[in-house]
Design a protein around this motif. Sequence first.
Motif, PDB file in Angstrom:
ATOM      1  N   VAL A 197      37.617  39.432  47.510  1.00  0.00           N
ATOM      2  CA  VAL A 197      38.518  40.228  46.675  1.00  0.00           C
ATOM      3  C   VAL A 197      37.327  41.501  46.637  1.00  0.00           C
ATOM      4  CG1 VAL A 197      40.312  39.423  45.551  1.00  0.00           C
ATOM      5  CG2 VAL A 197      38.231  39.173  44.055  1.00  0.00           C
ATOM      6  N   ALA A 198      37.514  42.371  45.723  1.00  0.00           N
ATOM      7  CA  ALA A 198      36.129  43.589  45.407  1.00  0.00           C
ATOM      8  C   ALA A 198      37.745  43.667  44.062  1.00  0.00           C
ATOM      9  CB  ALA A 198      36.957  44.276  46.433  1.00  0.00           C
ATOM     10  N   LEU A 199      36.573  44.588  42.726  1.00  0.00           N
ATOM     11  CA  LEU A 199      37.475  44.595  41.573  1.00  0.00           C
ATOM     12  C   LEU A 199      37.011  46.017  41.427  1.00  0.00           C
ATOM     13  CD1 LEU A 199      36.973  42.120  41.556  1.00  0.00           C
ATOM     14  CD2 LEU A 199      36.202  41.968  39.162  1.00  0.00           C
ATOM     15  N   ASP A 200      37.490  46.845  40.196  1.00  0.00           N
ATOM     16  CA  ASP A 200      36.727  48.217  40.212  1.00  0.00           C
ATOM     17  C   ASP A 200      35.380  48.373  39.056  1.00  0.00           C
ATOM     18  OD1 ASP A 200      37.840  49.224  37.276  1.00  0.00           O
ATOM     19  OD2 ASP A 200      39.152  47.313  38.069  1.00  0.00           O
ATOM     20  N   GLU A 201      34.622  48.948  39.599  1.00  0.00           N
ATOM     21  CA  GLU A 201      33.850  49.297  39.133  1.00  0.00           C
ATOM     22  C   GLU A 201      32.880  48.935  37.325  1.00  0.00           C
ATOM     23  OE1 GLU A 201      30.900  51.936  40.575  1.00  0.00           O
ATOM     24  OE2 GLU A 201      31.995  53.888  39.712  1.00  0.00           O
ATOM     25  N   ALA A 202      34.396  49.648  37.117  1.00  0.00           N
ATOM     26  CA  ALA A 202      34.633  50.046  35.532  1.00  0.00           C
ATOM     27  C   ALA A 202      34.797  48.391  34.886  1.00  0.00           C
ATOM     28  CB  ALA A 202      35.520  51.169  35.135  1.00  0.00           C
ATOM     29  N   SER A 203      36.115  47.835  35.217  1.00  0.00           N
ATOM     30  CA  SER A 203      36.254  46.338  34.780  1.00  0.00           C
ATOM     31  C   SER A 203      35.086  45.494  35.819  1.00  0.00           C
ATOM     32  CB  SER A 203      37.596  45.741  36.002  1.00  0.00           C
ATOM     33  OG  SER A 203      38.537  46.908  35.428  1.00  0.00           O
ATOM     34  N   ALA A 204      34.429  45.360  36.497  1.00  0.00           N
ATOM     35  CA  ALA A 204      32.965  44.844  36.292  1.00  0.00           C
ATOM     36  C   ALA A 204      32.242  44.667  35.923  1.00  0.00           C
ATOM     37  CB  ALA A 204      33.216  44.771  38.268  1.00  0.00           C
ATOM     38  N   ALA A 205      31.677  46.010  34.968  1.00  0.00           N
ATOM     39  CA  ALA A 205      30.824  45.664  34.175  1.00  0.00           C
ATOM     40  C   ALA A 205      31.701  45.586  32.864  1.00  0.00           C
ATOM     41  CB  ALA A 205      30.556  47.898  33.863  1.00  0.00           C
ATOM     42  N   ARG A 206      32.229  45.880  32.705  1.00  0.00           N
ATOM     43  CA  ARG A 206      32.652  45.383  31.783  1.00  0.00           C
ATOM     44  C   ARG A 206      33.021  43.758  31.471  1.00  0.00           C
ATOM     45  NH1 ARG A 206      38.553  43.542  30.159  1.00  0.00           N
ATOM     46  NH2 ARG A 206      38.903  44.654  32.475  1.00  0.00           N
ATOM     47  N   LEU A 207      33.466  43.041  32.534  1.00  0.00           N
ATOM     48  CA  LEU A 207      33.733  41.263  32.977  1.00  0.00           C
ATOM     49  C   LEU A 207      32.073  40.727  33.413  1.00  0.00           C
ATOM     50  CD1 LEU A 207      36.613  41.415  34.424  1.00  0.00           C
ATOM     51  CD2 LEU A 207      36.188  41.045  32.070  1.00  0.00           C
ATOM     52  N   ASP A 208      31.022  41.488  33.525  1.00  0.00           N
ATOM     53  CA  ASP A 208      29.947  40.423  33.570  1.00  0.00           C
ATOM     54  C   ASP A 208      29.556  40.369  35.277  1.00  0.00           C
ATOM     55  OD1 ASP A 208      26.937  40.745  33.366  1.00  0.00           O
ATOM     56  OD2 ASP A 208      27.015  38.978  32.460  1.00  0.00           O
ATOM     57  N   VAL A 209      30.432  41.442  35.937  1.00  0.00           N
ATOM     58  CA  VAL A 209      30.713  40.941  37.596  1.00  0.00           C
ATOM     59  C   VAL A 209      30.389  41.233  38.184  1.00  0.00           C
ATOM     60  CG1 VAL A 209      32.633  40.231  38.950  1.00  0.00           C
ATOM     61  CG2 VAL A 209      33.131  39.502  36.692  1.00  0.00           C
ATOM     62  N   THR A 210      29.414  41.269  38.970  1.00  0.00           N
ATOM     63  CA  THR A 210      28.771  41.636  40.347  1.00  0.00           C
ATOM     64  C   THR A 210      29.078  41.379  41.831  1.00  0.00           C
ATOM     65  OG1 THR A 210      26.409  40.231  40.018  1.00  0.00           O
ATOM     66  CG2 THR A 210      26.844  42.117  39.168  1.00  0.00           C
ATOM     67  N   PRO A 211      29.110  41.852  43.218  1.00  0.00           N
ATOM     68  CA  PRO A 211      29.365  41.190  43.898  1.00  0.00           C
ATOM     69  C   PRO A 211      28.327  39.676  44.564  1.00  0.00           C
ATOM     70  CG  PRO A 211      28.855  43.786  44.305  1.00  0.00           C
ATOM     71  CD  PRO A 211      28.388  43.008  42.453  1.00  0.00           C
ATOM     72  N   GLY A 212      28.937  39.018  44.699  1.00  0.00           N
ATOM     73  CA  GLY A 212      28.320  37.540  44.867  1.00  0.00           C
ATOM     74  C   GLY A 212      29.135  36.719  43.952  1.00  0.00           C
ATOM     75  N   ASP A 213      29.423  36.894  42.981  1.00  0.00           N
ATOM     76  CA  ASP A 213      30.337  35.924  41.886  1.00  0.00           C
ATOM     77  C   ASP A 213      31.770  35.757  42.162  1.00  0.00           C
ATOM     78  OD1 ASP A 213      28.005  36.114  40.058  1.00  0.00           O
ATOM     79  OD2 ASP A 213      29.116  38.186  38.745  1.00  0.00           O
ATOM     80  N   THR A 214      31.828  34.352  41.267  1.00  0.00           N
ATOM     81  CA  THR A 214      33.340  34.012  42.020  1.00  0.00           C
ATOM     82  C   THR A 214      34.209  34.359  40.719  1.00  0.00           C
ATOM     83  OG1 THR A 214      32.985  32.042  41.023  1.00  0.00           O
ATOM     84  CG2 THR A 214      32.443  32.206  43.456  1.00  0.00           C
ATOM     85  N   VAL A 215      35.545  34.925  40.786  1.00  0.00           N
ATOM     86  CA  VAL A 215      36.540  34.815  40.185  1.00  0.00           C
ATOM     87  C   VAL A 215      37.553  33.946  40.498  1.00  0.00           C
ATOM     88  CG1 VAL A 215      35.530  36.908  39.121  1.00  0.00           C
ATOM     89  CG2 VAL A 215      37.552  36.697  40.918  1.00  0.00           C
ATOM     90  N   ALA A 216      39.095  33.920  39.754  1.00  0.00           N
ATOM     91  CA  ALA A 216      39.600  33.393  40.097  1.00  0.00           C
ATOM     92  C   ALA A 216      40.854  34.048  39.420  1.00  0.00           C
ATOM     93  CB  ALA A 216      40.110  31.860  39.652  1.00  0.00           C
ATOM     94  N   VAL A 217      42.412  33.216  40.040  1.00  0.00           N
ATOM     95  CA  VAL A 217      43.475  34.800  39.702  1.00  0.00           C
ATOM     96  C   VAL A 217      44.916  33.402  39.040  1.00  0.00           C
ATOM     97  CG1 VAL A 217      44.083  36.568  40.663  1.00  0.00           C
ATOM     98  CG2 VAL A 217      44.675  34.274  41.810  1.00  0.00           C
TER      99      VAL A 217
END
Length: 856
Positions: free
Chosen positions: A130-150
């Motif tokens: 997946v790819a996240l919008d950078e504003a939400s990624a900054a808020r959630l402290d997520v960078t490319p290479g991290d993992t998330v889940a739904v």
Amino acid sequence: MLQVALAQIRVHSRRFIAVGLAVMLGVAFLSATLMVNATTRASLSESIGASYAKADLIVSVDDGSAVPADLADELAAVPGVEVVHGLERAHTQLLTGDTTSLAVLTASAPEQLETAQLMTGTYPSEPGQVALDEASAARLDVTPGDTVAVDAGASPSSLGDALTVTGLTLPSDDPTQSGVVQVLASTALVRELNGGETAFRNVQLALVPEAEPTPVAEAVTAVLAASPTAGDAVVRSAAEQTTVDVARLSGGTDVLTGILLAFAAVAVIVAGLVISNTFSVLVAQRTRELALLRCIGAERRQVRMSVLVEAAVVGIVSSVLGVLLAIGVMAGLVGLARRTDFGSFAVLAVPPSAVAIGIAVGVLMTLLAALVPARAATRVAPLAALRPIEPTAVGTRSGRVRLAAGLAALVGGGMLLLLGAVSAAIVPAVAGGAVSFLGVVLLAPFFVPRSVAAIGRMARPLGVPGSLASVNAVRNPSRTTSSSAALMVGVTLVTMMMVGAQTARVSLERELDENYAVDLAVSGSGSASAQDGTGEPMTQRVDVPTLLDVDGVRTVVELTPVLLTSPDDGGALVYAADPGQIADVLRSQGVQLTDGMVLAPQDWTQPEVTLETADGARTLPVTSTGAAFFLPLITTGTAQQLGGAPTDALATYLGDTGGTEPVAEDEQLAGYFGSTFWIKLDDARDAQAVVDVQSSIVDATGVSEYQVTGAAIERAAYNQVIDVMLLIVTALLAVAVLIALIGVANTLSLSVLERRRENSLLRALGLTRGQLRGMLAVEAVLIAGVASLLGSGLGVLYGWLGAQSALGGTLPVTPSVPVAQIGLVLAVAVAAGLMASVLPARRAARLSPVAGLAAD
């Protein structure tokens, strides 16, 4: 006469400042209102249009339903079409560490139609990426290479597995995605979240470079007409589809602009009163001059035209400045909006209609307001021009007409307003309120001067300045009425909104107190299906010590689920708690939990329940709390008497009802029924403090916000809405009040000019400069204070009746008056009146008695 009019404006420009300010503020309000509508539409077009930035044609269904999936293959075969892409989205919860966020997943498109702009990393190319919008990624402290889940609860498949973030995209300006995490994902993942279905929100077509859009659109229309599954699907260009989407989002109506135009109309009416009053005084001051012009041959028409020319020039200049002020204000608001997450797509739009209508209304308003004074300037003979204008009296023809019209409007509108309040109908109440208030304004000349004179007697103990001020305040009743009426309109509306908001607040809080048992309730959920971004289960740490550690929480009671087995209906789930602890958290007065009874919500109609126990049947009386949101309670002692430990009863219940899983352990039982915790908060918790407590509970326990409910949350939500509406409305009406106060200052300024010789004579007789300034200050306070008192009284009445008509059909209305807020309005009005007298008093005090007594 044109040269005479221009000379008057040039020589006596200071006299027109108040007129110019009133016109400028009224026009600025009106133009800004019209710009709000255009700016909103332009912003939506800009943001929604970004979704179609690379598409040439769009196929969609106007009612918002999905486009049939099989149409994509048919459209791909149309000559001239290069790429076809069906837009698919899914809404779910994104899990990152211990944080759960709402997210919208959009299926990635072919390169020719992909509108998501990649900022870092790569586009997702596999279902597990997946790819996240950078504003939400900054808020959630997520960078490319991290993992998330739904949220795996959305579908019983592999969705709970970790998803790798491959890149970050520029946040979309689409308002339908504002406030949520924007996720670009594979088509397979989006369809899995949608239950395996293919649901195209629209189908976007990219044409070959040499293709003409119109022939291709005609061919697509033919395909849609021939397709048995196309239904109501239509084809449009990207620009046409954007227009349709904007109209759909706004519902085809413009309620906001209508509301703002109502406030703008109030500001324009108040400005008209100020302008008319100002020109009346200006004309009265120039009676000699106008009479001299008549004596040397000027016709009545020429004198009247000279006054109207002055009004036109002032109106044009002030209207242009008002439009410029509106553009500046809107530009500032758009700039502020662009700094927020929800308004980043805002763009400023200044339609020519807003400029033209603003200037036209400003000039027309000024001319109409000056028309009556202009006619008054030509009605008297030159030799009788020094005689002052008589005020409106009941005995005159105009006075009788005004009195009859005012009484008719007041009585008729008042009856309609009462009808709306009694029947809880808002439309007749609004109409009746407007008509009755028009009657009040028409009758103002008959009661405002008398009110000022009556209150003015209270100023006589202040000595000579007080006595002179009380007399001067009603020397010209028409001028006093006009100044007071303008301020009375604004204060009435402000007070009406304050009383209406306070009445709504008290009525809603009373309803909440009756329907909610406690301040907050936290429902524990044992579901361990949700997983965080590492694939580990998310646990909930809901217990009494954890909740007591939250700042603002005073008392916590745990309610344990218990099964009552009944021979009549098979069983019922209730909750057991300690009666002493329950008494500490219950909001309801006079309700007490005791052994051997059931404390039930209001929808329990049976007076008693018969239960099966080991010792035989037992009947428990039922006491209703009258609360709608209430869990049925028994004491812990009663629970032990009826069948042992609560967990044993639950295990039996699950076994009897055919539970699909074997359950015997406490932690397994929590997966089906968790304990509920009732909370009492510290006193005097405002709306923001309650929201903070809710957030702290969510952070401390791991539950979702939806599991924290109660009267305090509902009250906070209602109060926030009421406070925001009251703030907006008060700010809008403040424009009218400001214009009215400008009128008060202008009245005093012109009175100083008119009474120049009189003030100089008083100075020559011993009146000091301080006493002269005090006299004008008291005069200003009388005008502003009486107008505010009358407006406050009317506002209280209209606020009560308005709240009854708006809320009477849904809940009992408890009238309430915000005394402190109304007192603040009165204090501000009096203080503003004092400020309005500063410059006129300073100008009067600086004039020497000798210069003032000199012949004009």
